[in-house]
Design a protein around this motif. Sequence first.
Motif, PDB file in Angstrom:
ATOM      1  N   GLN A 115       0.836  -1.191   0.000  1.00  0.00           N
ATOM      2  CA  GLN A 115       0.000   0.000   0.000  1.00  0.00           C
ATOM      3  C   GLN A 115       0.881   1.255   0.000  1.00  0.00           C
ATOM      4  O   GLN A 115       0.668   2.178  -0.791  1.00  0.00           O
ATOM      5  CB  GLN A 115      -0.852  -0.018   1.263  1.00  0.00           C
ATOM      6  CG  GLN A 115      -2.190   0.640   1.094  1.00  0.00           C
ATOM      7  CD  GLN A 115      -3.098   0.301   2.270  1.00  0.00           C
ATOM      8  OE1 GLN A 115      -2.665   0.296   3.422  1.00  0.00           O
ATOM      9  NE2 GLN A 115      -4.349   0.038   1.984  1.00  0.00           N
ATOM     10  N   ARG A 116       1.897   1.235   0.881  1.00  0.00           N
ATOM     11  CA  ARG A 116       2.797   2.388   1.035  1.00  0.00           C
ATOM     12  C   ARG A 116       3.528   2.691  -0.265  1.00  0.00           C
ATOM     13  O   ARG A 116       3.769   3.828  -0.597  1.00  0.00           O
ATOM     14  CB  ARG A 116       3.804   2.027   2.136  1.00  0.00           C
ATOM     15  CG  ARG A 116       4.665   3.131   2.629  1.00  0.00           C
ATOM     16  CD  ARG A 116       5.251   2.829   4.018  1.00  0.00           C
ATOM     17  NE  ARG A 116       6.091   1.642   4.095  1.00  0.00           N
ATOM     18  CZ  ARG A 116       5.822   0.569   4.829  1.00  0.00           C
ATOM     19  NH1 ARG A 116       4.727   0.510   5.562  1.00  0.00           N
ATOM     20  NH2 ARG A 116       6.648  -0.447   4.852  1.00  0.00           N
ATOM     21  N   HIS A 117       3.876   1.653  -1.030  1.00  0.00           N
ATOM     22  CA  HIS A 117       4.680   1.871  -2.227  1.00  0.00           C
ATOM     23  C   HIS A 117       3.868   1.730  -3.522  1.00  0.00           C
ATOM     24  O   HIS A 117       4.440   1.559  -4.593  1.00  0.00           O
ATOM     25  CB  HIS A 117       5.895   0.931  -2.213  1.00  0.00           C
ATOM     26  CG  HIS A 117       6.768   1.167  -1.017  1.00  0.00           C
ATOM     27  ND1 HIS A 117       7.446   2.340  -0.832  1.00  0.00           N
ATOM     28  CD2 HIS A 117       7.018   0.416   0.084  1.00  0.00           C
ATOM     29  CE1 HIS A 117       8.102   2.296   0.324  1.00  0.00           C
ATOM     30  NE2 HIS A 117       7.850   1.127   0.901  1.00  0.00           N
ATOM     31  N   ASP A 118       2.546   1.752  -3.350  1.00  0.00           N
ATOM     32  CA  ASP A 118       1.666   1.785  -4.509  1.00  0.00           C
ATOM     33  C   ASP A 118       1.870   0.580  -5.442  1.00  0.00           C
ATOM     34  O   ASP A 118       1.952   0.733  -6.663  1.00  0.00           O
ATOM     35  CB  ASP A 118       1.949   3.103  -5.262  1.00  0.00           C
ATOM     36  CG  ASP A 118       0.698   3.618  -5.936  1.00  0.00           C
ATOM     37  OD1 ASP A 118      -0.378   3.070  -5.652  1.00  0.00           O
ATOM     38  OD2 ASP A 118       0.816   4.537  -6.773  1.00  0.00           O
ATOM     39  N   PRO A 120       0.327  -2.851  -6.940  1.00  0.00           N
ATOM     40  CA  PRO A 120      -1.032  -3.395  -7.076  1.00  0.00           C
ATOM     41  C   PRO A 120      -1.240  -4.732  -6.352  1.00  0.00           C
ATOM     42  O   PRO A 120      -0.470  -5.675  -6.540  1.00  0.00           O
ATOM     43  CB  PRO A 120      -1.194  -3.566  -8.589  1.00  0.00           C
ATOM     44  CG  PRO A 120       0.156  -3.424  -9.189  1.00  0.00           C
ATOM     45  CD  PRO A 120       1.011  -2.677  -8.228  1.00  0.00           C
ATOM     46  N   LYS A 254       5.594  -1.949 -12.543  1.00  0.00           N
ATOM     47  CA  LYS A 254       4.585  -1.703 -11.504  1.00  0.00           C
ATOM     48  C   LYS A 254       4.814  -2.522 -10.248  1.00  0.00           C
ATOM     49  O   LYS A 254       4.255  -2.234  -9.199  1.00  0.00           O
ATOM     50  CB  LYS A 254       3.188  -2.003 -12.052  1.00  0.00           C
ATOM     51  CG  LYS A 254       2.829  -1.087 -13.200  1.00  0.00           C
ATOM     52  CD  LYS A 254       1.351  -1.030 -13.418  1.00  0.00           C
ATOM     53  CE  LYS A 254       1.006   0.056 -14.401  1.00  0.00           C
ATOM     54  NZ  LYS A 254      -0.121  -0.315 -15.234  1.00  0.00           N
TER      55      LYS A 254
END
Length: 427
Positions: A115-118, A120, A254
């Motif tokens: 979540q912190r590092h975006d 997926p 990603k």
Amino acid sequence: MNVLLFGSGGRESAFAWKIAQSKLLNELYIAPGNPGVKEYGKCVDLKWDNFSQVRDFCLIKSIDMVIVGPEDPLVYGLADYFSDTKSLSDIYFIGPKKQGAKLEGSKDFSKKFMQRHDIPTASYQTFGKKELTEAVEYLKNTLGPYVLKADGLAAGKGVVIHNDLNDAINEITEMLHGEKFGEASSRVVVEEFLDGIEFSVFVLTDGHGYFLLPEAKDYKRIQNGDKGLNTGGMGAVSPVPFLTESILNEVKQKIIEPTISGLSKDEIDYVGFVFFGLIHTKRGIKVIEYNCRMGDPETEVVLARINEDIMGVLKQAGEKEIITRSLKVKEETAIAVMSVSKGYPGKYADGILVRGIEEASKEAIIFQAGTRLEDNKILTNGGRVLCATALDKDPSIAREKAYRSLMFIDFDGGFYRTDIGKDLGIK
Ligand code: AMP
Ligand code: GLY
């Protein structure tokens, strides 16, 4: 170099096999190893959790590099012990310290990291022992299937998926308040269900750069057609035909790159493998899980395809001098099929005579896993007994060779899946 490898499964057999081919190798010790790896190195009766015994061994044998196969030693801090102990701190240690190993050792930690590092992944919420009412409420407001994950290590059994709401409520009650998973489920991650095809990618990182290893698909269920109980893995294939250049680029941009830079941003000193369990959904590729080690049986196909001296690669990781690139690979398909004990993944008998390894080895590489030697005979010593890996430019021939080799293997009640690779169009 003198190398100490921890572990005893098919994964460690594959490591030992590959390391033994290195020009940089002097002595290879495997703790505890299995009868099959004696061909590649010396088995030693050394327990990873006896830290002072491990220290003494490393000093006496002038060990230059330690490689850890399974997750437990990493989650419990063997790497930290080496870096904190003056006489050991110059040894290259392949495997992250406790903090990095939390990517696997705590589902809640890994979800927060993503979540912190975006990065997926499925949406989620974590509940503690005192939050059963909130957890039940959350489940009632979610559409099934319901994915429940014990936060801690649970020997690969910590993920439970239910279609029915009442089953999910009973399960989370048992997880938070019952005995089934012990401490591991004192917190539970409830996750959005993701639909798609799973595959895995692997990197070896020094916390800054990374080597991309060949990808693999594994077969987790016990029966053909992905039916029945979950196992540690019944087979693996590499490469994965649906993993096109554009999907791989998406994975790199990603997922892999934000993960490696996330480790560095969070000041997590990480030297070791990252295993990305991924799923190809309609809304892009998402991370199902991280592991802080290589997979088993994925290693048995991944290492078989690497066309480089593995010790050179590991040494660069130990020296923290990795310049990001893909490792050179053989343009061949590797297929691994696991042969398992009757009753696996439930209770299984032990000490059953295994015949035919020598003949089978003429068709494929036989990586022993759950075996032991008694009176010069090889006996079963685990659920997953051995793995047959075959390589060929023609995927169908690789498949044929792996299965042909298993026809020579004979132990009472032993069986294997007969459909490894079929879903990928390999006949
Ligand atoms: P894990 O132990 O996290 O690898 O989970 C074991 C297996 O559970 C995965 O390989 C998936 O097949 C399945 N799984 C885990 N999380 C999800 C999810 N969010 N949605 C669908 N399946 C999942
Ligand atoms: N084969 C899956 C794992 O090693 O976790």
